[in-house]
Write a protein that holds these residues in place. Structure first.
Motif, PDB file in Angstrom:
ATOM      1  N   ILE A  68       0.891  -1.209  -0.100  1.00  0.00           N
ATOM      2  CA  ILE A  68       0.216  -0.145  -0.093  1.00  0.00           C
ATOM      3  C   ILE A  68       0.855   1.091  -0.045  1.00  0.00           C
ATOM      4  N   ASP A  69       0.300   2.560  -0.495  1.00  0.00           N
ATOM      5  CA  ASP A  69       1.335   3.684  -0.582  1.00  0.00           C
ATOM      6  C   ASP A  69       1.487   3.996   0.892  1.00  0.00           C
ATOM      7  N   LEU A  70       2.756   4.699   0.827  1.00  0.00           N
ATOM      8  CA  LEU A  70       3.443   5.281   2.086  1.00  0.00           C
ATOM      9  C   LEU A  70       2.710   6.138   2.908  1.00  0.00           C
ATOM     10  N   ASP A  71       1.797   6.969   2.157  1.00  0.00           N
ATOM     11  CA  ASP A  71       0.803   7.780   2.946  1.00  0.00           C
ATOM     12  C   ASP A  71      -0.086   6.831   3.831  1.00  0.00           C
ATOM     13  N   THR A  72      -0.743   6.179   3.097  1.00  0.00           N
ATOM     14  CA  THR A  72      -1.677   5.304   3.940  1.00  0.00           C
ATOM     15  C   THR A  72      -0.983   4.232   5.071  1.00  0.00           C
ATOM     16  N   VAL A  73       0.335   4.128   4.805  1.00  0.00           N
ATOM     17  CA  VAL A  73       0.920   3.121   5.883  1.00  0.00           C
ATOM     18  C   VAL A  73       1.024   4.019   7.026  1.00  0.00           C
ATOM     19  N   GLU A  74       1.278   5.456   6.817  1.00  0.00           N
ATOM     20  CA  GLU A  74       1.608   6.171   7.950  1.00  0.00           C
ATOM     21  C   GLU A  74       0.132   6.312   8.721  1.00  0.00           C
ATOM     22  N   ILE A  75      -0.815   6.737   7.990  1.00  0.00           N
ATOM     23  CA  ILE A  75      -2.135   6.743   8.446  1.00  0.00           C
ATOM     24  C   ILE A  75      -2.494   5.665   9.363  1.00  0.00           C
ATOM     25  N   LEU A  76      -2.456   4.679   8.660  1.00  0.00           N
ATOM     26  CA  LEU A  76      -2.842   3.167   9.341  1.00  0.00           C
ATOM     27  C   LEU A  76      -2.109   2.964  10.605  1.00  0.00           C
ATOM     28  N   LYS A  77      -0.735   3.153  10.668  1.00  0.00           N
ATOM     29  CA  LYS A  77      -0.283   3.193  11.895  1.00  0.00           C
ATOM     30  C   LYS A  77      -0.223   4.200  13.113  1.00  0.00           C
ATOM     31  N   GLU A  78      -0.902   5.298  12.482  1.00  0.00           N
ATOM     32  CA  GLU A  78      -1.206   6.318  13.699  1.00  0.00           C
ATOM     33  C   GLU A  78      -2.409   6.038  14.024  1.00  0.00           C
ATOM     34  N   THR A  79      -3.625   5.730  13.310  1.00  0.00           N
ATOM     35  CA  THR A  79      -4.710   5.444  13.737  1.00  0.00           C
ATOM     36  C   THR A  79      -5.312   4.150  14.475  1.00  0.00           C
ATOM     37  N   ASP A  80      -4.486   3.319  14.128  1.00  0.00           N
ATOM     38  CA  ASP A  80      -4.707   1.914  14.736  1.00  0.00           C
ATOM     39  C   ASP A  80      -3.480   1.225  14.787  1.00  0.00           C
ATOM     40  N   PRO A  81      -2.404   1.585  15.881  1.00  0.00           N
ATOM     41  CA  PRO A  81      -1.152   0.575  15.793  1.00  0.00           C
ATOM     42  C   PRO A  81      -1.201  -0.519  16.512  1.00  0.00           C
ATOM     43  N   ASP A  82      -2.421  -1.110  17.010  1.00  0.00           N
ATOM     44  CA  ASP A  82      -2.618  -2.242  17.687  1.00  0.00           C
ATOM     45  C   ASP A  82      -2.808  -3.453  16.329  1.00  0.00           C
ATOM     46  N   THR A  83      -3.268  -2.857  15.258  1.00  0.00           N
ATOM     47  CA  THR A  83      -3.678  -3.647  14.246  1.00  0.00           C
ATOM     48  C   THR A  83      -2.388  -3.590  13.181  1.00  0.00           C
ATOM     49  N   PHE A  84      -2.116  -2.399  12.697  1.00  0.00           N
ATOM     50  CA  PHE A  84      -1.282  -1.959  11.581  1.00  0.00           C
ATOM     51  C   PHE A  84       0.005  -1.426  11.855  1.00  0.00           C
ATOM     52  N   TRP A  85       1.005  -2.269  11.554  1.00  0.00           N
ATOM     53  CA  TRP A  85       2.321  -2.081  12.057  1.00  0.00           C
ATOM     54  C   TRP A  85       3.463  -2.341  11.218  1.00  0.00           C
ATOM     55  N   TRP A 118       9.124   1.403   3.307  1.00  0.00           N
ATOM     56  CA  TRP A 118       8.680   0.632   2.015  1.00  0.00           C
ATOM     57  C   TRP A 118       7.061   0.726   1.957  1.00  0.00           C
ATOM     58  N   PRO A 119       6.532   0.708   0.782  1.00  0.00           N
ATOM     59  CA  PRO A 119       5.011   0.798   0.659  1.00  0.00           C
ATOM     60  C   PRO A 119       4.321  -0.718   1.259  1.00  0.00           C
ATOM     61  N   ALA A 120       4.555  -0.662   2.350  1.00  0.00           N
ATOM     62  CA  ALA A 120       4.078  -2.137   2.791  1.00  0.00           C
ATOM     63  C   ALA A 120       3.619  -1.800   4.323  1.00  0.00           C
ATOM     64  N   VAL A 121       2.724  -2.510   4.748  1.00  0.00           N
ATOM     65  CA  VAL A 121       2.453  -2.471   6.223  1.00  0.00           C
ATOM     66  C   VAL A 121       1.752  -3.841   6.711  1.00  0.00           C
ATOM     67  N   LEU A 122       2.112  -4.304   7.932  1.00  0.00           N
ATOM     68  CA  LEU A 122       1.630  -5.553   8.507  1.00  0.00           C
ATOM     69  C   LEU A 122       0.553  -5.386   9.291  1.00  0.00           C
ATOM     70  N   ILE A 123      -0.332  -6.488   9.145  1.00  0.00           N
ATOM     71  CA  ILE A 123      -1.810  -6.293   9.631  1.00  0.00           C
ATOM     72  C   ILE A 123      -1.916  -7.485  10.597  1.00  0.00           C
ATOM     73  N   ARG A 124      -2.057  -7.378  11.789  1.00  0.00           N
ATOM     74  CA  ARG A 124      -2.103  -8.470  12.869  1.00  0.00           C
ATOM     75  C   ARG A 124      -3.490  -9.040  12.636  1.00  0.00           C
ATOM     76  N   PHE A 125      -3.540 -10.303  13.026  1.00  0.00           N
ATOM     77  CA  PHE A 125      -4.624 -11.318  12.893  1.00  0.00           C
ATOM     78  C   PHE A 125      -5.367 -10.818  14.018  1.00  0.00           C
ATOM     79  N   ASP A 126      -7.035 -11.235  13.813  1.00  0.00           N
ATOM     80  CA  ASP A 126      -7.869 -10.941  14.894  1.00  0.00           C
ATOM     81  C   ASP A 126      -8.069  -9.452  15.243  1.00  0.00           C
ATOM     82  N   SER A 127      -8.009  -8.567  14.205  1.00  0.00           N
ATOM     83  CA  SER A 127      -8.044  -7.318  14.473  1.00  0.00           C
ATOM     84  C   SER A 127      -9.712  -7.018  14.906  1.00  0.00           C
ATOM     85  N   PRO A 128      -9.865  -6.043  15.972  1.00  0.00           N
ATOM     86  CA  PRO A 128     -11.106  -5.651  16.315  1.00  0.00           C
ATOM     87  C   PRO A 128     -11.890  -4.960  15.398  1.00  0.00           C
ATOM     88  N   ASP A 129     -11.385  -4.682  14.124  1.00  0.00           N
ATOM     89  CA  ASP A 129     -12.289  -3.873  13.100  1.00  0.00           C
ATOM     90  C   ASP A 129     -12.082  -4.892  11.741  1.00  0.00           C
TER      91      ASP A 129
END
Length: 119
Positions: free
Chosen positions: A56-73, A81-92
């Motif tokens: 995913i694009d770098l801007d989205t990576v930063e937004i995801l990490k800032e708004t939900d760091p328990d899921t996106f990291w 890099w234009p990539a983000v990790l997503i934890r299994f069993d996210s509450p959303d």
């Protein structure tokens, strides 16, 4: 569809419902690609016991990490890099599915992967 994505298999099952997607490999590990251009958009990553990755694009990576760091990291391996990790069993799970879709669309818009030259 409110079911959480609890495993790699759940993530793949959802990704393969999206248009023009195929199960393949990337760097020797399982991945889902956009069939028309060969771009990987969903992959196991190095943290496959707890998370999966999306392209995913770098801007989205930063937004995801800032708004939900328990899921996106990210680990240091993915920083910048234009990539983000997503934890299994996210509450959303709906947001997770939306990001998988967005990753697929973002990857589909890229140029086709050029085949490697055989030695």
């Amino acid at each position: 569809m409110n079911d959480a994505i609890r495993s790699w298999e759940d993530a793949v099952a959802y990704a393969l419902t999206l248009p023009d997607t195929i199960l393949s490999t990337s760097y020797g590990k399982p991945a889902v690609k956009v069939g028309s251009n060969g771009q990987t958009f969903l992959y196991t990553g190095h943290e496959d016991k707890s998370s999966f990755g999306i392209a995913i694009d770098l801007d989205t990576v930063e937004i995801l990490k800032e708004t939900d760091p328990d899921t996106f990291w990210q680990t240091p391996h993915y920083e910048g890099w234009p990539a983000v990790l997503i934890r299994f069993d996210s509450p959303d799970p709906e947001r997770v599915r939306a990001m998988i879709e967005r990753s697929r669309d973002w990857s589909a818009a890229k140029k086709p992967v050029r085949p490697r030259k055989k030695k």
